[in-house]
Motif scaffolding. Structure first.
Motif, mmCIF file in Angstrom:
data_model
loop_
_atom_site.group_PDB
_atom_site.id
_atom_site.type_symbol
_atom_site.label_atom_id
_atom_site.label_comp_id
_atom_site.label_asym_id
_atom_site.label_seq_id
_atom_site.Cartn_x
_atom_site.Cartn_y
_atom_site.Cartn_z
ATOM 1 N N ALA A 26 0.876 -1.177 0.000
ATOM 2 C CA ALA A 26 0.000 0.000 0.000
ATOM 3 C C ALA A 26 0.913 1.226 0.000
ATOM 4 O O ALA A 26 1.652 1.452 0.955
ATOM 5 C CB ALA A 26 -0.893 -0.001 1.228
ATOM 6 N N SER A 77 -7.938 -8.720 -7.502
ATOM 7 C CA SER A 77 -7.075 -7.834 -8.297
ATOM 8 C C SER A 77 -5.648 -7.810 -7.774
ATOM 9 O O SER A 77 -4.757 -7.276 -8.433
ATOM 10 C CB SER A 77 -7.628 -6.406 -8.291
ATOM 11 O OG SER A 77 -7.489 -5.788 -7.009
ATOM 12 N N LEU A 78 -5.413 -8.382 -6.578
ATOM 13 C CA LEU A 78 -4.116 -8.327 -5.947
ATOM 14 C C LEU A 78 -3.223 -9.496 -6.361
ATOM 15 O O LEU A 78 -2.034 -9.485 -6.057
ATOM 16 C CB LEU A 78 -4.270 -8.294 -4.423
ATOM 17 C CG LEU A 78 -5.151 -7.170 -3.856
ATOM 18 C CD1 LEU A 78 -5.289 -7.309 -2.349
ATOM 19 C CD2 LEU A 78 -4.537 -5.812 -4.200
ATOM 20 N N THR A 137 -13.254 -1.992 0.044
ATOM 21 C CA THR A 137 -13.471 -1.543 -1.335
ATOM 22 C C THR A 137 -12.556 -2.265 -2.326
ATOM 23 O O THR A 137 -12.861 -2.349 -3.520
ATOM 24 C CB THR A 137 -13.251 -0.024 -1.424
ATOM 25 O OG1 THR A 137 -14.158 0.630 -0.522
ATOM 26 C CG2 THR A 137 -13.471 0.515 -2.829
ATOM 27 N N ILE A 138 -11.449 -2.784 -1.853
ATOM 28 C CA ILE A 138 -10.450 -3.397 -2.731
ATOM 29 C C ILE A 138 -10.886 -4.802 -3.125
ATOM 30 O O ILE A 138 -11.225 -5.631 -2.269
ATOM 31 C CB ILE A 138 -9.081 -3.436 -2.027
ATOM 32 C CG1 ILE A 138 -8.606 -2.009 -1.728
ATOM 33 C CG2 ILE A 138 -8.049 -4.169 -2.876
ATOM 34 C CD1 ILE A 138 -7.465 -1.941 -0.749
ATOM 35 N N ASP A 139 -10.877 -5.079 -4.414
ATOM 36 C CA ASP A 139 -11.193 -6.406 -4.942
ATOM 37 C C ASP A 139 -9.970 -7.298 -4.701
ATOM 38 O O ASP A 139 -8.918 -7.099 -5.315
ATOM 39 C CB ASP A 139 -11.517 -6.295 -6.425
ATOM 40 C CG ASP A 139 -11.864 -7.631 -7.058
ATOM 41 O OD1 ASP A 139 -11.794 -8.675 -6.370
ATOM 42 O OD2 ASP A 139 -12.175 -7.653 -8.266
ATOM 43 N N ALA A 188 -6.066 4.021 -6.867
ATOM 44 C CA ALA A 188 -7.066 4.402 -5.864
ATOM 45 C C ALA A 188 -7.430 5.866 -6.035
ATOM 46 O O ALA A 188 -6.556 6.722 -6.195
ATOM 47 C CB ALA A 188 -6.530 4.159 -4.453
ATOM 48 N N ILE A 203 -0.964 -0.883 -4.388
ATOM 49 C CA ILE A 203 -2.119 0.008 -4.401
ATOM 50 C C ILE A 203 -1.566 1.425 -4.406
ATOM 51 O O ILE A 203 -0.949 1.864 -3.430
ATOM 52 C CB ILE A 203 -3.016 -0.233 -3.188
ATOM 53 C CG1 ILE A 203 -3.476 -1.694 -3.152
ATOM 54 C CG2 ILE A 203 -4.224 0.713 -3.223
ATOM 55 C CD1 ILE A 203 -4.004 -2.130 -1.805
ATOM 56 N N ILE A 257 -2.937 -1.243 -8.706
ATOM 57 C CA ILE A 257 -4.330 -0.881 -8.443
ATOM 58 C C ILE A 257 -4.364 0.620 -8.177
ATOM 59 O O ILE A 257 -3.701 1.117 -7.263
ATOM 60 C CB ILE A 257 -4.885 -1.660 -7.233
ATOM 61 C CG1 ILE A 257 -4.946 -3.161 -7.551
ATOM 62 C CG2 ILE A 257 -6.283 -1.157 -6.854
ATOM 63 C CD1 ILE A 257 -3.673 -3.908 -7.316
ATOM 64 N N ALA A 261 -9.527 0.903 -7.193
ATOM 65 C CA ALA A 261 -10.222 0.901 -5.907
ATOM 66 C C ALA A 261 -10.811 2.299 -5.728
ATOM 67 O O ALA A 261 -10.072 3.267 -5.539
ATOM 68 C CB ALA A 261 -9.255 0.572 -4.777
ATOM 69 N N LEU A 320 -6.885 -4.475 5.429
ATOM 70 C CA LEU A 320 -6.712 -5.286 4.224
ATOM 71 C C LEU A 320 -6.003 -6.594 4.568
ATOM 72 O O LEU A 320 -6.387 -7.668 4.075
ATOM 73 C CB LEU A 320 -5.923 -4.504 3.178
ATOM 74 C CG LEU A 320 -5.582 -5.255 1.886
ATOM 75 C CD1 LEU A 320 -6.848 -5.711 1.165
ATOM 76 C CD2 LEU A 320 -4.727 -4.373 0.969
#
Length: 389
Positions: A184, A388-389, A383-385, A309, A259, A307, A345, A207
């Motif tokens: 992050a 996707s990580l 909110t984070i899928d 944000a 992210i 990702i 996100a 998370l």
């Protein structure tokens, strides 16, 4: 055998220049015949541990006279039976060159996911101003003399909310084991400003909890720095995101995704005249987009997913103006629609007031109208899928 092990990221914090920061800390005074015990929370597990120490912003070699590690038992005390001496190429002390870093030897120490892990450093001679991470949102402890062999915490009578010289804790199981990591990356909202001190309720913490609940073994590394800018270095708030991206994201072991959540300070700092907000040029949105594209390209070259944000609403904050709001809207539209990212996100939509999209929902506002509270950070993580990580 140990030389062949693959080390995984357990915890990390980006380092900064010594400064007076957001609250009182020990970075400018440094240390002399003192021990600093620092507590961090790991987000993966291992049977062996090692630490990385940074003197990146030191102007002279740093002597670490002794060091130890153990599992935290509460406050400055260690869990019984977990104290381990740390060595460096077999030696109990080490000299770190100005601008350099060192990694300790590994020690046998079973560590579980979400354990609190303590590192104690003793400095027998004056360090000078200290490379540090300003906003830890947990306690570090200070004692006089060499207390690296103390399992108890009684001698540690002073506290601060920063980390000093400690940049990484890495963990290993066996030669075949290697946990991936999610980074992050951002500013104070990633760092956790507004969250409850000592409670591990930043959005990266939440998370990590979601990943664990789904049985996913990846560590979550928090690479946020309060006040950080995308495009400019700051004496107070760290190197620019575009210049620290390699060392704080791409060079971490096993990084699989990042992210990318930055830009609010580049938008807002120019709207107010505060000495700590310098440099504060009027940054065009196009320049921010170029900065994002550069980071995305560098990540993709290393096989790391990105990702994007969206920037949170900040109406009511000290640097919210019509010009700043227009920049935020334009930047968020680009993040959502450009296709430059592997996923998005949409933090802004998730935390916005239903009555005013320029305003944080009151239920998620820590009180300054730009930083979320614990509930807001939890919603960001939700909110984070995870796929996707």
């Amino acid at each position: 055998m140990y030389e062949a092990q693959q080390w995984s990221a357990g915890w990390s914090a980006p380092v900064q220049r010594p400064s007076s920061g957001f609250e009182e800390n020990w970075s400018e005074a440094g240390f002399d015949r003192q021990s600093v015990r620092q507590v961090v929370r790991v987000t993966t597990s291992g049977a062996r541990a090692r630490v990385r120490l940074s003197n990146r912003f030191g102007t002279k070699p740093l002597t670490v006279s002794a060091a130890s590690a153990g599992l935290t038992g509460g406050g400055a005390a260690l869990r019984p039976g977990t104290l381990r001496e740390l060595t460096f190429d077999g030696a109990p002390s080490v000299v770190i060159p100005a601008g350099g870093e060192v990694t300790s030897d590994g020690v046998e120490l079973p560590v579980e996911r979400f354990d609190s892990f303590s590192v104690t450093l003793y400095f027998a001679e004056p360090t000078g101003p200290s490379t540090f991470h300003a906003q830890a949102y947990t306690d570090s402890h200070l004692a006089h003399g060499d207390r690296t062999a103390d399992a108890g915490g009684e001698a540690f009578t002073e506290r601060t909310h920063s980390w000093y010289y400690l940049s990484d804790v890495e963990l290993a199981d066996d030669e075949a084991a290697h946990h991936g990591s999610v980074v992050a990356f951002g500013d104070s909202i990633t760092d956790g400003f507004g969250s409850t001190v000592g409670a591990d309720r930043r959005y990266p913490d939440a998370l990590a909890g979601r990943l664990a609940a789904q049985g996913l073994p990846w560590a979550v590394i928090n690479a946020g720095i309060g006040g950080n800018l995308m495009l400019h270095d700051s004496l107070w708030y760290g190197d620019a995101a575009v210049s620290r991206f390699e060392r704080d994201v791409l060079d971490k072991p096993g990084v699989r995704s990042v992210i990318l959540f930055a830009g609010l300070n580049d938008i807002g700092f120019s709207e107010v005249d505060l000495p700590t907000y310098k440099p504060a040029p009027d940054v065009p949105v196009a320049d921010l987009m170029d900065g994002y594209r550069a980071l995305i390209e560098r990540a993709h070259e290393r096989g790391v997913k990105v990702i994007g944000a969206t920037v949170l609403p900040f109406k009511g904050a000290e640097y919210h103006t019509p010009r700043a709001e227009a920049k935020r809207v334009a930047l968020n539209d680009w993040i959502r629609t450009s296709g430059a990212y592997d996923a998005v996100a949409d933090f802004a939509t998730a935390l916005a007031s239903a009555d005013d999209p320029e305003l944080l929902d009151a239920a998620f506002d820590s009180g300054d109208h730009k930083h979320p509270n614990d509930a807001g950070y939890r919603v960001m993580a939700e909110t984070i899928d995870l796929s996707s990580l």
